[in-house]
Design a protein around this motif. Structure first.
Motif, PDB file in Angstrom:
ATOM      1  N   UNK A   1       0.823  -1.210   0.000  1.00  0.00           N
ATOM      2  CA  UNK A   1       0.000   0.000   0.000  1.00  0.00           C
ATOM      3  C   UNK A   1       0.858   1.261   0.000  1.00  0.00           C
ATOM      4  N   UNK A   2       2.004   1.220   0.677  1.00  0.00           N
ATOM      5  CA  UNK A   2       2.876   2.407   0.730  1.00  0.00           C
ATOM      6  C   UNK A   2       3.351   2.797  -0.662  1.00  0.00           C
ATOM      7  N   UNK A   3       3.696   1.820  -1.474  1.00  0.00           N
ATOM      8  CA  UNK A   3       4.171   2.115  -2.824  1.00  0.00           C
ATOM      9  C   UNK A   3       3.014   2.519  -3.732  1.00  0.00           C
ATOM     10  N   UNK A   4       1.862   1.889  -3.578  1.00  0.00           N
ATOM     11  CA  UNK A   4       0.678   2.304  -4.352  1.00  0.00           C
ATOM     12  C   UNK A   4       0.341   3.762  -4.050  1.00  0.00           C
ATOM     13  N   UNK A   5       0.419   4.133  -2.780  1.00  0.00           N
ATOM     14  CA  UNK A   5       0.139   5.512  -2.377  1.00  0.00           C
ATOM     15  C   UNK A   5       1.166   6.467  -2.988  1.00  0.00           C
ATOM     16  N   UNK A   6       2.428   6.059  -3.024  1.00  0.00           N
ATOM     17  CA  UNK A   6       3.470   6.898  -3.633  1.00  0.00           C
ATOM     18  C   UNK A   6       3.204   7.107  -5.114  1.00  0.00           C
ATOM     19  N   UNK A   7       2.783   6.059  -5.810  1.00  0.00           N
ATOM     20  CA  UNK A   7       2.452   6.181  -7.234  1.00  0.00           C
ATOM     21  C   UNK A   7       1.318   7.184  -7.414  1.00  0.00           C
ATOM     22  N   UNK A   8       0.322   7.122  -6.559  1.00  0.00           N
ATOM     23  CA  UNK A   8      -0.796   8.063  -6.631  1.00  0.00           C
ATOM     24  C   UNK A   8      -0.322   9.495  -6.377  1.00  0.00           C
ATOM     25  N   UNK A   9       0.581   9.673  -5.411  1.00  0.00           N
ATOM     26  CA  UNK A   9       1.126  11.008  -5.135  1.00  0.00           C
ATOM     27  C   UNK A   9       1.838  11.567  -6.373  1.00  0.00           C
TER      28      UNK A   9
ATOM     29  N   UNK B   1       8.545  20.477  -7.860  1.00  0.00           N
ATOM     30  CA  UNK B   1       8.485  21.080  -6.525  1.00  0.00           C
ATOM     31  C   UNK B   1       7.850  20.148  -5.498  1.00  0.00           C
ATOM     32  N   UNK B   2       7.298  19.027  -5.949  1.00  0.00           N
ATOM     33  CA  UNK B   2       6.517  18.172  -5.069  1.00  0.00           C
ATOM     34  C   UNK B   2       7.355  17.257  -4.179  1.00  0.00           C
ATOM     35  N   UNK B   3       8.579  16.960  -4.618  1.00  0.00           N
ATOM     36  CA  UNK B   3       9.375  15.982  -3.883  1.00  0.00           C
ATOM     37  C   UNK B   3      10.780  16.502  -3.647  1.00  0.00           C
ATOM     38  N   UNK B   4      11.374  16.041  -2.546  1.00  0.00           N
ATOM     39  CA  UNK B   4      12.706  16.465  -2.143  1.00  0.00           C
ATOM     40  C   UNK B   4      13.776  15.663  -2.882  1.00  0.00           C
ATOM     41  N   UNK B   5      14.966  16.238  -3.021  1.00  0.00           N
ATOM     42  CA  UNK B   5      16.081  15.456  -3.563  1.00  0.00           C
ATOM     43  C   UNK B   5      16.609  14.494  -2.501  1.00  0.00           C
ATOM     44  N   UNK B   6      17.160  13.388  -2.953  1.00  0.00           N
ATOM     45  CA  UNK B   6      17.799  12.442  -2.043  1.00  0.00           C
ATOM     46  C   UNK B   6      19.066  13.072  -1.502  1.00  0.00           C
ATOM     47  N   UNK B   7      19.152  13.138  -0.197  1.00  0.00           N
ATOM     48  CA  UNK B   7      20.356  13.691   0.441  1.00  0.00           C
ATOM     49  C   UNK B   7      21.350  12.560   0.628  1.00  0.00           C
ATOM     50  N   UNK B   8      22.614  12.848   0.415  1.00  0.00           N
ATOM     51  CA  UNK B   8      23.667  11.853   0.566  1.00  0.00           C
ATOM     52  C   UNK B   8      23.613  11.215   1.956  1.00  0.00           C
ATOM     53  N   UNK B   9      23.289  11.996   2.971  1.00  0.00           N
ATOM     54  CA  UNK B   9      23.254  11.470   4.335  1.00  0.00           C
ATOM     55  C   UNK B   9      22.132  10.468   4.545  1.00  0.00           C
ATOM     56  N   UNK B  10      21.118  10.452   3.642  1.00  0.00           N
ATOM     57  CA  UNK B  10      20.034   9.485   3.763  1.00  0.00           C
ATOM     58  C   UNK B  10      20.496   8.088   3.341  1.00  0.00           C
TER      59      UNK B  10
ATOM     60  N   UNK C   1       1.327  10.702  -9.532  1.00  0.00           N
ATOM     61  CA  UNK C   1       0.315  10.970 -10.550  1.00  0.00           C
ATOM     62  C   UNK C   1      -0.363  12.323 -10.286  1.00  0.00           C
ATOM     63  N   UNK C   2      -0.728  12.586  -9.045  1.00  0.00           N
ATOM     64  CA  UNK C   2      -1.378  13.856  -8.705  1.00  0.00           C
ATOM     65  C   UNK C   2      -0.444  15.043  -8.942  1.00  0.00           C
ATOM     66  N   UNK C   3       0.827  14.885  -8.610  1.00  0.00           N
ATOM     67  CA  UNK C   3       1.790  15.965  -8.838  1.00  0.00           C
ATOM     68  C   UNK C   3       1.952  16.229 -10.334  1.00  0.00           C
TER      69      UNK C   3
END
Length: 145
Positions: free
Chosen positions: A115-123, A135-144, A125-127
């Motif tokens: 469900x978490x990945x299905x929800x991400x796909x929906x997010x 602007x909807x999502x953050x860049x991956x930080x090296x520290x992550x 799609x909406x963006x």
């Protein structure tokens, strides 16, 4: 068939069933290098690649990944060729290439998508529908990592 690894194809399926203005969809599946010619024919100014990517985050987390760092960070994916090869092939033809990763939970044969990945796909799609993907999502930080 591989659980959360189907995030990109699920988004493509959703966009083909419910087209969004200004977006063309090409489902690269597990061999995106086989659709390079289709991408070149479209001559897009922006290419958005969406894929389930092991980033060490919580399942369903979404991050933009700098295409130049894909090989350097050894981001895991299940493609025949690393995605940085695909990006390198297209760099001369496309002025902006964005890679959007979705953190999978379970990638295994015959597991359903979580469900978490299905929800991400929906997010995503909406963006795309609201034209604010960059602007909807953050860049991956090296520290992550």
């Amino acid at each position: 068939m591989l659980g959360d690894d189907g995030a990109g194809p699920l988004l493509a399926e959703k966009m083909l069933a419910n087209p969004l203005e200004h977006w063309h969809v090409i489902d690269g599946g597990s061999t995106p290098e086989n659709v390079v010619h289709q991408i070149r024919q479209l001559k897009p100014s922006l290419l958005l690649i969406v894929d389930a990517t092991e980033m060490g985050l919580m399942p369903g987390d979404i991050r933009f990944v700098d295409p130049d760092l894909i090989a350097e960070l050894f981001l895991m994916n299940t493609h025949n060729m690393p995605l940085n090869f695909l990006i390198e092939q297209l760099r001369d033809d496309i002025s902006e290439i964005l890679f959007l990763g979705i953190q999978p939970d379970i990638v295994g044969f015959y597991y359903p998508m979580t469900d978490a990945v299905k929800k991400a796909v929906e997010q995503i799609y909406q963006a795309l529908n609201l034209h604010y993907i960059q602007k909807a999502f953050e860049p991956l930080a090296i520290c992550e990592q």
